[in-house]
Motif scaffolding. Structure first.
Motif, PDB file in Angstrom:
ATOM      1  N   ARG A  91       0.859  -1.188   0.000  1.00  0.00           N
ATOM      2  CA  ARG A  91       0.000   0.000   0.000  1.00  0.00           C
ATOM      3  C   ARG A  91       0.890   1.231   0.000  1.00  0.00           C
ATOM      4  N   ALA A 122       2.161   5.029   0.152  1.00  0.00           N
ATOM      5  CA  ALA A 122       1.769   6.235   0.879  1.00  0.00           C
ATOM      6  C   ALA A 122       2.942   7.206   0.828  1.00  0.00           C
ATOM      7  N   SER A 180      -2.182   9.537   2.720  1.00  0.00           N
ATOM      8  CA  SER A 180      -2.714   8.459   1.886  1.00  0.00           C
ATOM      9  C   SER A 180      -2.903   8.938   0.457  1.00  0.00           C
ATOM     10  N   ALA A 181      -3.279   8.009  -0.433  1.00  0.00           N
ATOM     11  CA  ALA A 181      -3.542   8.351  -1.827  1.00  0.00           C
ATOM     12  C   ALA A 181      -4.768   9.242  -1.977  1.00  0.00           C
ATOM     13  N   ALA A 182      -5.595   9.329  -0.934  1.00  0.00           N
ATOM     14  CA  ALA A 182      -6.773  10.189  -0.965  1.00  0.00           C
ATOM     15  C   ALA A 182      -6.535  11.521  -0.258  1.00  0.00           C
ATOM     16  N   GLU A 185      -8.665   3.828   2.616  1.00  0.00           N
ATOM     17  CA  GLU A 185      -8.052   5.045   2.080  1.00  0.00           C
ATOM     18  C   GLU A 185      -9.084   6.155   1.886  1.00  0.00           C
ATOM     19  N   TYR A 203     -10.030  13.726  -0.924  1.00  0.00           N
ATOM     20  CA  TYR A 203      -9.959  13.738  -2.389  1.00  0.00           C
ATOM     21  C   TYR A 203     -10.113  12.322  -2.938  1.00  0.00           C
ATOM     22  N   LYS A 243      -9.001   8.961  -4.714  1.00  0.00           N
ATOM     23  CA  LYS A 243      -7.682   8.319  -4.718  1.00  0.00           C
ATOM     24  C   LYS A 243      -6.984   8.561  -6.051  1.00  0.00           C
ATOM     25  N   ARG A 244      -5.703   8.855  -5.987  1.00  0.00           N
ATOM     26  CA  ARG A 244      -4.919   9.092  -7.197  1.00  0.00           C
ATOM     27  C   ARG A 244      -3.496   8.618  -6.937  1.00  0.00           C
ATOM     28  N   ILE A 287       0.267   8.482  -5.980  1.00  0.00           N
ATOM     29  CA  ILE A 287       1.014   9.293  -5.029  1.00  0.00           C
ATOM     30  C   ILE A 287       1.967  10.228  -5.770  1.00  0.00           C
TER      31      ILE A 287
END
Length: 204
Positions: free
Chosen positions: A29, A31, A70-72, A104, A108, A110-111, A113
């Motif tokens: 995962r 980050a 996080s990705a979000a 996550e 925003y 998720k996109r 990193i």
């Protein structure tokens, strides 16, 4: 998990409480760590309500107080407890909702990193090279600031001292800022190492 040195009694007790919390495996995962000296890519190995274990691609050296993003886009305050053999353990500033972390959830969508960097890049369009400021990197692209006007969909080449030449396309613009998407894809490790070399707080 291995400590480097000993901890005061109160911190050792807190660490034992952290270890006692149920932990959930989160292999691979991705980050981002945000510290006083820069931003760093990492991989979450496992997490509990009170702490998290991360895989690192380089030493964090003096960085101790950081935020885990996080990705979000959700950021959590953390403190480094130990670092050893390419991994590190951190304690959250406050207990977290583990299921929200795993999902996550964040402010925003998720996109991929993006790691903030600070370096000079060279942009070549139709044989003409212009200097640009490299602001961020992801596996798929980069953000730059450049005086030259570029068009959405324009093809170009980008390179920097820590970045080999990549073919790219302009995907958005708000002059003088532009977003580029690469035709090649970097691995997580390649991104982590290259971005680390471009951190403003790193001694070169």
């Amino acid at each position: 998990m291995t400590f480097q040195g000993s901890l005061p009694a109160d911190r050792a007790q807190s660490y034992e409480e952290q270890r006692a919390s149920p932990r959930f495996a989160l292999l691979l995962r991705a980050a981002k760590l945000v510290g006083a000296e820069g931003e760093y890519l990492c991989i979450v190995r496992d997490v509990s309500e009170t702490g998290v274990r991360l895989r690192l691609f380089h030493s964090l050296a003096a960085e101790r107080r950081l935020a885990l993003e996080s990705a979000a886009g959700e950021r959590l305050g953390i403190e480094k407890v130990w670092e050893n053999g390419g991994e590190a353990g951190f304690r959250f500033d406050v207990s977290i909702d583990v299921q929200r972390f795993i999902a996550e959830a964040g402010p925003y969508p998720k996109r991929p990193i993006r790691v903030g960097v600070e370096d000079v890049a060279r942009i070549t369009v139709s044989g003409e090279t212009t200097v640009a400021r490299l602001r961020d990197l992801s596996r798929q692209g980069a953000g730059i600031d450049i005086d030259r006007h570029l068009a959405i969909g324009q093809h170009l080449r980008i390179e920097a001292d820590a970045l080999p030449e990549f073919e790219a396309t302009v995907c958005w613009r708000r002059h003088p800022s532009y977003g580029l998407v690469f035709r090649q894809l970097m691995s997580l490790e390649e991104l982590a190492v290259r971005a680390f070399r471009m951190q403003p707080g790193r001694l070169r």
